[in-house]
Design a protein around this motif. Structure first.
Motif, mmCIF file in Angstrom:
data_model
loop_
_atom_site.group_PDB
_atom_site.id
_atom_site.type_symbol
_atom_site.label_atom_id
_atom_site.label_comp_id
_atom_site.label_asym_id
_atom_site.label_seq_id
_atom_site.Cartn_x
_atom_site.Cartn_y
_atom_site.Cartn_z
ATOM 1 N N UNK A 95 -8.994 9.688 -21.282
ATOM 2 C CA UNK A 95 -10.349 10.187 -21.416
ATOM 3 C C UNK A 95 -10.334 11.554 -22.095
ATOM 4 N N UNK A 96 -11.434 11.862 -22.746
ATOM 5 C CA UNK A 96 -11.524 13.144 -23.425
ATOM 6 C C UNK A 96 -12.067 14.206 -22.475
ATOM 7 N N UNK A 97 -11.495 15.378 -22.526
ATOM 8 C CA UNK A 97 -12.050 16.509 -21.788
ATOM 9 C C UNK A 97 -12.361 17.610 -22.786
ATOM 10 N N UNK A 98 -13.410 18.361 -22.517
ATOM 11 C CA UNK A 98 -13.812 19.424 -23.436
ATOM 12 C C UNK A 98 -13.168 20.740 -23.029
ATOM 13 N N UNK A 158 -11.540 19.762 -28.014
ATOM 14 C CA UNK A 158 -11.417 18.754 -26.965
ATOM 15 C C UNK A 158 -9.943 18.435 -26.788
ATOM 16 N N UNK A 159 -9.658 17.715 -25.736
ATOM 17 C CA UNK A 159 -8.289 17.257 -25.545
ATOM 18 C C UNK A 159 -8.339 15.891 -24.877
ATOM 19 N N UNK A 160 -7.200 15.220 -24.873
ATOM 20 C CA UNK A 160 -7.169 13.903 -24.260
ATOM 21 C C UNK A 160 -6.340 13.985 -22.988
#
Lengths: 730, 151
Positions: free
Chosen positions: A698-701, A691-693
């Motif tokens: 917000x978190x994105x996959x 994942x990343x921020x």
């Protein structure tokens, strides 16, 4: 600094030296002409011996000394890189590393008598059986009390040492001044600099060395102490060393001189000159005695040139020198501190992104001072981020290097022949991944030699090179690191795999398995095909353990085998902390990141251009039909294969070469992302690699394109069972 | 400090679907308001998604769904209790935090053999507090992703 912490430093340095030794052997293996490596190995062993001597680790010193002696003989041979005895030295170095480990951990020192015997046998003709005076290392306790000039002039021997340093000498950070200082601790020293070779400024080449030095030392210390000091720079200097004892005892020492001189291969040419000059020695000795030691302090360092010359020569040499240095100084930092820095960094980046967002809504003027400042901060943050990441990432090389020992040991146990070939060893990975790689790789390499590589006779019969090759490679792929171990051995015997698996009740009798399913049986718990159990592998835990430990790192293992030609095992591991270039896409109101490395092209597509073939959507890209994977549906975020009127297709390719089109709603550009592990607090999630921020906080996959493609295209079994299994490990 | 105070344990009480549960305060890292989470694919329905907790990926568990009491449909009033077990952290999505309980050791009892809508695998013990009986949840099993949904 207390003694313990100095010891810690010593052992850390030992590790560095051993790495150097491995590196040397690796290079020699591929290029026996690289004689410098023999010298480098010698120096490393010598440093270990020296350090060990200072701490009084006698076992270590003695063994290192034996190894060093052997190496010394080899390096004086005409073709040291091809000396067959290097193999013995290599195994001895492995043993040496065990001795070091035992010394460090306070364990029982392994028995080295076997190696000592072998070494003595191999070098019997070359090393005289003198009782190794050099072992008396305790004679060099570092005495920092300055020499007193008032003391009576020493009545010891006089050493005349002529040094002509080569460029390599300076590149390694050596310094004649340092040498002189060390020598001056043994007695009285005078130094003369011969600057006659220095050309005029017009002919001056800053990459050449012009200065020669004559050091005259009068000392009571044993001769080998003097040679120990100058031995350091032998490889990098032309050195002549002559010894003259003014008192009557000189003749007693003379036989030793020959022994000593035998070690200085580069001195041979100039020996005669040095020897014949002995007639002048008494006079020189006298001069040396009267020369004040203080002179040494003002000794011109070669870099700084001679004061008298300074006016004539501006300092091109000095200016150019740093550029020619190969390595910059390093510091050791606890990884916890770096971790903390990285976490803070991540938080700062996110806060900054949030600040940028709130500022941009408040004022639209892009040229306002605060907007400019913000852009400046953004730029700085990116640089800081990259630098911090670079600290944490390390090349996989040290782990790969350690494997050459495993290959050697496995070969000597099995009587097979194999070499290790490395590729991409400079690929950088997070240190935690590197640490976790060591054990699985060891298992895999032992396995490859034990089961994969055939005996030399078999290989000859098959028309292969008698010596097998184990190729160890690393590369970055789709935001993961892929490490592969490939041998050119017999490949997997599928018939026997099935037979064994049936016997052990792993599969039902008569089960229909695909080739890859059969190959994967070797990862099943309690599986072993070795008909003869060896102490190397074959306990039936090896490959199962490999799989488990790789899964614990959030990785995957796959195997492919070509009967008769070899087996390849690929480990695909996440880069727990690294930066990824990715494409931002939207599907079903969620944001996803697709690693840029696997995207071939993007195109927009209207609903009617997606065709249906046998219930599977495909799209025609130029002349080929490409299967379409609807990401939102695939991830279960849309109930049916519903599709927006206009969509974007990303043509992606998996590491196995399969390609497909990922259908998403929208494409939002590309960006760099900090990879955050999902495994740390949760576990592995199918179709997602990490994942990343985002800037919004917000978190994105990050999508795992390989997994999505391979399961969707039926290249891999459906992940339902895999999911449960991997969870259990995580 | 009195002797009594020493042995007193503190619990945070929270509400899920109108029922009260509690959790030992020492395993709680913080209590946050609800922010929309990023959904995860292919996970059991009690995993709401993940949120960013100062750079850490924090999975959010819908306690109501985990207990088999139905989805809790997060609202702006919902609360996330960030708890830690070992080196893993997870957020528990609950309706609200209701109380901090000071509990004397005498008031902590073993779980009685009873038939509750909540599976016993998620409960540790019961606490008697001002005439009420509150179950302490077994955090390990709630945030564990290896335990299959038995409810």
């Amino acid at each position: 600094m207390d003694l313990d912490s100095i010891k810690v430093t010593f052992f850390q340095e030992c590790a560095d030296q051993l790495a150097e030794v491995e590196q040397g052997f690796m290079t020699l293996q591929s290029d026996p002409e690289e004689v410098d490596c023999v010298h480098a190995i010698f120096r490393a062993i010598h440093s270990i011996k020296g350090g060990a001597g200072a701490f009084g680790f006698t076992e270590l010193v003695e063994f290192a000394h034996k190894v060093e002696n052997g190496l010394d003989v080899i390096r004086n041979e005409p073709d040291p890189g091809r000396d067959p005895r290097l193999d013995l030295i290599a195994s001895a170095c492995d043993q040496l590393s065990d001795v070091i480990a035992a010394t460090r951990d306070g364990g029982e020192i392994p028995d080295t008598s076997d190696f000592v015997a072998k070494l003595s046998e191999a070098f019997a003709g070359d090393i005289s059986d003198e009782p190794e005076p050099e072992i008396e290392f305790d004679a060099v306790p570092i005495d920092l009390t300055p020499l007193s000039l008032e003391e009576a002039a020493p009545a010891g021997t006089t050493h005349t040492i002529n040094i002509k340093p080569t460029l390599a000498f300076y590149q390694r950070g050596n310094d004649v001044q340092k040498l002189a200082r060390n020598l001056s601790e043994l007695g009285e020293l005078s130094v003369e600099t011969d600057s006659s070779q220095v050309p005029n400024l017009s002919g001056f080449d800053s990459t050449k060395t012009y200065l020669c030095f004559t050091l005259r030392l009068t000392t009571e210390s044993p001769d080998d102490e003097v040679s120990d000091i100058i031995e350091w720079c032998e490889g990098d200097c032309e050195i002549t060393h002559s010894i003259d004892a003014p008192d009557g005892g000189a003749s007693d020492d003379m036989p030793d001189l020959d022994n000593l001189l035998a070690g200085f291969e580069s001195a041979e040419g100039d020996d005669d000159e040095a020897e014949t000059s002995t007639g002048e020695e008494p006079e020189i000795a006298l001069e040396a005695v009267t020369a004040p030691v203080a002179e040494i302090e003002t000794l011109p360092s070669p870099e700084a040139n001679l004061p008298s010359r300074e006016a004539k020569e501006p300092t091109p040499a000095q200016k150019d020198k740093p550029a020619t240095l190969k390595t910059s100084p390093t510091i050791r930092v606890e990884s916890d501190r770096v971790d903390r820095l990285i976490n803070l960094m991540g938080e700062a980046v996110i806060s900054q992104a949030m600040l940028a967002q709130s500022l941009s809504t408040e004022m639209d003027n892009r040229d306002s001072p605060s907007q400019n400042m913000l852009r400046e901060i953004e730029r700085l943050m990116r640089e800081i981020q990259e630098s911090v990441m670079a600290i944490r990432a390390q090349p996989v090389k040290p782990v790969f290097m350690r494997m050459s020992r495993i290959v050697r040991e496995a070969c000597s146990h099995t009587g097979k022949k194999a070499v290790l070939a490395l590729e991409g060893e400079n690929t950088e990975v997070d240190t935690t991944v590197i640490e976790g790689l060591s054990d699985p790789l060891t298992h895999m390499i032992r396995n490859a030699i034990d089961h994969g590589i055939e005996t030399p006779e078999d290989r000859r019969a098959k028309g292969k090179d008698e010596q097998g090759t184990i190729k160890l490679s690393a590369c970055h792929q789709s935001g993961r690191i892929v490490v592969s171990v490939e041998d050119d051995g017999a490949g997997l015997n599928r018939e026997r795999l099935v037979k064994k698996a049936t016997e052990k009740g792993i599969i039902e009798p008569g089960a229909e398995l695909s080739e890859s399913e059969i190959d994967n049986l070797i990862f099943a718990p309690g599986f072993s095909t070795a008909e003869q159990l060896t102490d190397l592998s074959g306990r039936g835990v090896g490959m199962d353990v490999v799989r488990q430990s790789i899964q614990a790192l959030g990785g995957r293992v796959s195997i492919s085998s070509n009967p008769g030609h070899g087996t390849q095992i690929r480990l695909s591991l996440p880069l727990t902390l690294a930066i990824l270039d990715g494409m931002v896409v939207r599907a079903a109101d969620e944001v996803f990141i697709v690693p840029l490395s696997c995207v071939l092209e993007t195109l927009s597509v209207a609903k009617e251009n997606v065709h249906d073939i046998g219930g599977k959507p495909v799209v025609k890209v130029r002349d080929t039909l490409v299967p379409v994977i609807n990401i939102a549906a695939r991830l279960g975020f849309r109930t049916i294969d519903e599709m927006p009127e206009k969509a974007t297709l990303l043509i992606v390719e998996s590491q196995s070469g399969a390609s497909a089109a990922l259908l998403v709603d929208q494409f939002d550009g590309q960006q760099q992302f900090v990879i955050k592990s999902l495994e740390a607090n949760f576990g592995r999630v199918s179709d997602v690699s990490a994942a990343t921020i985002l800037g919004t906080g917000r978190i994105a996959l990050i999508l795992d394109v390989d997994e999505i493609l391979e399961t969707a295209l039926g290249l891999r079994q459906n992940n339902g069972s895999v999911l449960v299994m991997e969870r259990a490990v995580a | 400090m009195t002797e009594n105070h020493h042995s007193t344990r503190e619990f945070i009480a929270f509400m899920v679907q109108g029922r009260q549960f509690c959790i030992d305060i020492t395993s709680i890292r913080e209590i946050r308001g609800w922010n929309d989470a990023t959904k995860l694919p292919h996970v059991p329905d009690y995993v709401v998604g993940v949120v960013n907790l100062r750079g850490t990926i924090l999975p959010i568990i819908d306690v109501s769904a985990r207990f088999g009491l139905g989805d809790c449909k997060p609202s702006p009033q919902s609360v996330v209790i960030v708890a830690q077990v070992g080196d893993r952290m997870a957020g528990m999505l609950v309706d609200s935090v209701s109380d901090i309980l000071q509990v004397a050791p005498d008031d902590i009892r073993d779980l009685p053999d009873m038939d509750t809508p909540v599976g016993a695998e998620y409960l540790r013990q019961v606490i008697l507090h001002e005439d009420a009986i509150i179950c302490e949840v077994l955090l390990e099993n709630i945030i564990s992703t290896t335990l299959q949904d038995a409810a």
